[in-house]
Write an enzyme that holds these catalytic residues in place. Structure first.
Site, short mmCIF file in Angstrom:
data_model
loop_
_atom_site.label_atom_id
_atom_site.label_comp_id
_atom_site.label_asym_id
_atom_site.label_seq_id
_atom_site.Cartn_x
_atom_site.Cartn_y
_atom_site.Cartn_z
N TRP A 67 0.84 -0.98 -0.08
CA TRP A 67 -0.07 -0.19 0.19
C TRP A 67 1.02 1.09 0.01
O TRP A 67 1.84 1.36 0.72
CB TRP A 67 -0.91 -0.06 1.15
CG TRP A 67 -1.84 0.99 1.32
CD1 TRP A 67 -2.69 1.45 0.36
CD2 TRP A 67 -2.56 1.53 2.60
NE1 TRP A 67 -3.83 2.31 0.69
CE2 TRP A 67 -3.62 2.36 2.19
CE3 TRP A 67 -2.16 1.28 3.89
CZ2 TRP A 67 -4.49 2.77 3.15
CZ3 TRP A 67 -3.15 2.16 4.51
CH2 TRP A 67 -4.01 2.84 4.38
N ASN B 40 0.41 3.91 1.42
CA ASN B 40 0.51 4.73 2.84
C ASN B 40 1.12 3.66 3.81
O ASN B 40 0.96 4.23 4.94
CB ASN B 40 -1.12 4.85 3.28
CG ASN B 40 -1.74 6.09 2.47
OD1 ASN B 40 -1.09 7.17 2.50
ND2 ASN B 40 -2.86 5.90 1.96
N SER B 41 1.83 2.60 3.55
CA SER B 41 2.34 1.81 4.43
C SER B 41 3.63 1.97 5.01
O SER B 41 4.79 1.94 4.36
CB SER B 41 2.41 0.27 3.66
OG SER B 41 2.85 -0.67 4.79
N ASP B 42 3.42 2.39 6.29
CA ASP B 42 4.84 2.74 7.03
C ASP B 42 5.84 1.48 6.89
O ASP B 42 6.89 1.61 6.91
CB ASP B 42 4.54 3.36 8.46
CG ASP B 42 3.20 2.46 9.16
OD1 ASP B 42 2.80 1.66 8.35
OD2 ASP B 42 3.06 3.08 10.22
N ALA C 249 5.84 -0.84 4.77
CA ALA C 249 6.47 -0.92 3.47
C ALA C 249 7.78 -0.15 3.39
O ALA C 249 8.80 -0.41 2.79
CB ALA C 249 5.31 -0.61 2.41
#
EC number: 5.99.1.4
Length: 201
Positions: free
Chosen positions: A11, A13-15, A17
């Protein structure tokens, strides 16, 4: 499936990631493994797999997320802001722009990391056309062209396809990695992903 390929579902918005991005690339480079980058609509994945968006979670779960982020930031020597100014805005356009860049043959590794960094380190709104165009331009890509392409039916269809694929693979969170039909969820499972690649030879 290509034995030397990681399908990477994430995603924009994935911290988590963001925290795993460099290590994933390092593993791929070390073992000469290709990465298929597949941005997904995580709110849709959650809706279909029983997940909950951050603001819907209990205060206890939200507090533990922050504690874990701080631990991992210390461990990895990476700084992120657990409470950025624009927390998890709509990531559809950013996702489709990354897909558009990939379809055009660009190396999207730096682009997707720059988008994540913009949210989690630079307090930027990654749902904004202006922000995304600026990020892409700084990566020496044509930001306006990518934003325009991101809104085409072809790219939107791929975005939906990747999201459907993710659910079909049993994915329920970001980041997730699939190697030889084995699913690894979370950047804290990258060591196990590397071990699977080693075993595969």
């Amino acid at each position: 499936m290509n034995d030397k390929t990681i399908d990477y579902y994430f995603w924009l918005n994935s911290d988590w990631a963001y925290l795993g991005a460099d290590r994933l690339q390092g593993i791929a480079d070390k073992y000469d493994v290709a990465i298929n980058y597949k941005p997904v609509d995580l709110p849709d994945v959650y809706a279909r797999t029983g997940g909950m968006l951050l603001h819907q979670r209990s205060p206890e779960r939200q507090a533990y997320r922050v504690a874990e982020l701080k631990r991992w930031c210390r461990k990895l020597g990476i700084h992120i802001n657990p409470h950025p100014r624009y927390l998890c805005p709509n990531a559809d356009l950013a996702s489709c722009m990354v897909i558009a860049a990939s379809q055009s043959g660009a190396d999207i590794t730096a682009l997707y990391k720059a988008i994540l960094r913009a949210e989690w380190c630079e307090d930027q709104d990654i749902s904004s056309d202006i922000t995304l165009i600026d990020i892409a331009n700084k990566q020496r890509l044509d930001g306006q062209a990518l934003v325009n392409q991101a809104r085409t039916p072809q790219i939107l269809s791929l975005y939906r396809q990747y999201t459907d694929e993710a659910v079909g693979c049993g994915i329920f969170g970001s980041p997730s990695y699939v190697f030889q039909d084995e699913l690894f969820w979370g950047q804290d499972r990258l060591d196990m992903l590397e071990e699977a690649i080693q075993r595969a030879g």
